[in-house]
Design an enzyme around this catalytic site. Structure first.
Site, PDB file in Angstrom:
ATOM      1  N   ARG A   1     -23.703 -52.810 -12.666  1.00 35.40           N
ATOM      2  CA  ARG A   1     -23.677 -51.570 -13.448  1.00 35.40           C
ATOM      3  C   ARG A   1     -23.666 -51.924 -14.932  1.00 35.40           C
ATOM      4  O   ARG A   1     -23.173 -52.981 -15.327  1.00 35.40           O
ATOM      5  CB  ARG A   1     -22.413 -50.740 -13.114  1.00 35.40           C
ATOM      6  CG  ARG A   1     -22.179 -50.461 -11.622  1.00 35.40           C
ATOM      7  CD  ARG A   1     -23.092 -49.390 -11.053  1.00 35.40           C
ATOM      8  NE  ARG A   1     -22.986 -48.122 -11.750  1.00 35.40           N
ATOM      9  CZ  ARG A   1     -22.049 -47.193 -11.502  1.00 35.40           C
ATOM     10  NH1 ARG A   1     -21.131 -47.404 -10.576  1.00 35.40           N
ATOM     11  NH2 ARG A   1     -22.038 -46.059 -12.170  1.00 35.40           N
TER      12      ARG A   1
ATOM     13  N   LYS B   1     -12.379 -40.175  -6.245  1.00 37.06           N
ATOM     14  CA  LYS B   1     -13.577 -39.335  -6.265  1.00 37.06           C
ATOM     15  C   LYS B   1     -13.723 -38.509  -4.991  1.00 37.06           C
ATOM     16  O   LYS B   1     -14.752 -37.862  -4.789  1.00 37.06           O
ATOM     17  CB  LYS B   1     -14.806 -40.215  -6.471  1.00 37.06           C
ATOM     18  CG  LYS B   1     -14.696 -41.057  -7.744  1.00 37.06           C
ATOM     19  CD  LYS B   1     -15.825 -42.070  -7.819  1.00 37.06           C
ATOM     20  CE  LYS B   1     -15.522 -43.112  -8.885  1.00 37.06           C
ATOM     21  NZ  LYS B   1     -16.513 -44.195  -8.883  1.00 37.06           N
TER      22      LYS B   1
ATOM     23  N   PRO C   1     -20.023 -38.818 -11.006  1.00 35.40           N
ATOM     24  CA  PRO C   1     -18.756 -38.304 -11.541  1.00 35.40           C
ATOM     25  C   PRO C   1     -17.616 -39.271 -11.215  1.00 35.40           C
ATOM     26  O   PRO C   1     -17.611 -39.903 -10.166  1.00 35.40           O
ATOM     27  CB  PRO C   1     -18.572 -36.977 -10.816  1.00 35.40           C
ATOM     28  CG  PRO C   1     -19.458 -37.036  -9.630  1.00 35.40           C
ATOM     29  CD  PRO C   1     -20.555 -37.997  -9.948  1.00 35.40           C
ATOM     30  N   GLU C   2     -16.663 -39.367 -12.112  1.00 33.79           N
ATOM     31  CA  GLU C   2     -15.517 -40.245 -11.893  1.00 33.79           C
ATOM     32  C   GLU C   2     -14.286 -39.378 -11.643  1.00 33.79           C
ATOM     33  O   GLU C   2     -14.379 -38.155 -11.613  1.00 33.79           O
ATOM     34  CB  GLU C   2     -15.390 -41.182 -13.101  1.00 33.79           C
ATOM     35  CG  GLU C   2     -16.707 -41.950 -13.270  1.00 33.79           C
ATOM     36  CD  GLU C   2     -16.753 -42.987 -14.391  1.00 33.79           C
ATOM     37  OE1 GLU C   2     -15.690 -43.419 -14.868  1.00 33.79           O
ATOM     38  OE2 GLU C   2     -17.881 -43.368 -14.760  1.00 33.79           O
TER      39      GLU C   2
END
Ligand SMILES: [Zn+2]
Length: 277
Positions: free
Chosen positions: A262, A53, A2-3
């Site tokens: 990523r 986060k 989650p960001e």
């Protein structure tokens, strides 16, 4: 993972479930936190803050519970003591008469006095959070152009929580696309217009993603595609997760590369490098 926008939405849910009712019971899975459990019975949750986060639950007893979901953490809100069926490990739970806020799988949970929060290594290092701080694009432009950041690649900067807290992998691809910046570039390789566009995209895409539950695509286009019966993955983003599909602006196939370990998606035409000054 989650960001920032997803964590802020989770924080809204936790806040809604927990504020306005006395806490009956708090549970910590980790032994070193067990002694704190009695501190919280009868206290109130005042509010739930986020820094990127990280989530900070503020209690009326002068304590804050810090949690970071990392890769696997997940908040679940249920009616009181109504646990979901799951193989996940329950790590932290807050119960009141009506609701239980349950944090599963996270291993990064700490209890701090309110006045100690700013000393926490993650909080201390975190850059501005566009969902919580009133950050302007002018301030971001100054930050982007600073010595500390202007010589680093965008692909690393946009994952670095010390640059802007809350950005993550889908936001990174979407910000670079909106700003027309090729993923190999650094801020100091970019035109003023690109820097300006990146600063605006950092704010606008996070806010929009928070408000819409993760949609970073043009919102009218997303609504139109949805009305045509398209599924969420088909209207959610400009480029992220769209390798081989057509750019929404010019039809060029979207490319997927790996940057800073990523996956990253971009349009070689909209984000070309041949027009550089
Ligand atoms: Zn394009």
């Amino acid at each position: 993972m989650p960001e920032g926008p997803e964590i802020r939405r989770a924080a809204d849910q936790v806040e809604k479930a927990l504020t306005g009712r006395k806490i009956m019971e708090v549970h910590f899975a980790f032994d070193h936190l067990k002694d704190y459990e009695d501190f919280f019975a009868g206290a109130d949750v005042l509010r739930v803050d986020t820094v990127g986060k990280a989530m900070l639950i503020r209690f009326s007893n002068g304590y804050t519970v810090y949690s970071h979901n990392q890769l696997y953490g997940k908040w679940v809100i249920r009616n009181a003591y109504n646990y979901p069926k799951t193989n996940r490990q329950l790590r932290f739970a807050v119960h009141n008469e009506k609701k239980s806020a349950l944090l599963y799988s996270s291993s990064d949970i700490e209890v701090m006095r309110d006045e100690e929060v700013h000393l926490h290594p993650f909080i201390q290092r975190a850059g501005p959070d566009v969902l919580n701080d009133s950050v302007t694009s002018a301030q971001l432009i100054e930050r982007i152009n600073s010595k500390k950041f202007s010589g680093r690649r965008w692909t690393a900067l946009l994952l670095d929580q010390g640059f802007v807290a809350g950005n993550g992998n889908y936001l990174r691809s979407e910000i670079l696309f909106k700003a027309g910046i090729h993923p190999s570039l650094r801020p100091k390789d970019c035109t003023e217009e690109q820097i300006q566009a990146a600063a605006e995209a950092i704010i606008q895409l996070s806010v929009q993603s928070y408000e819409t539950g993760g949609i970073t695509n043009d919102i009218e286009l997303a609504n139109r595609l949805k009305a045509e019966g398209k599924k969420r993955p088909q209207y959610r983003h400009w480029v992220f997760n769209r390798a081989g599909q057509s750019c929404r602006i010019d039809g060029t196939p979207i490319e997927k590369i790996v940057a800073a370990s990523r996956r990253l998606y971009f349009c070689p035409t909209c984000q070309g490098i041949e027009d550089l000054h």
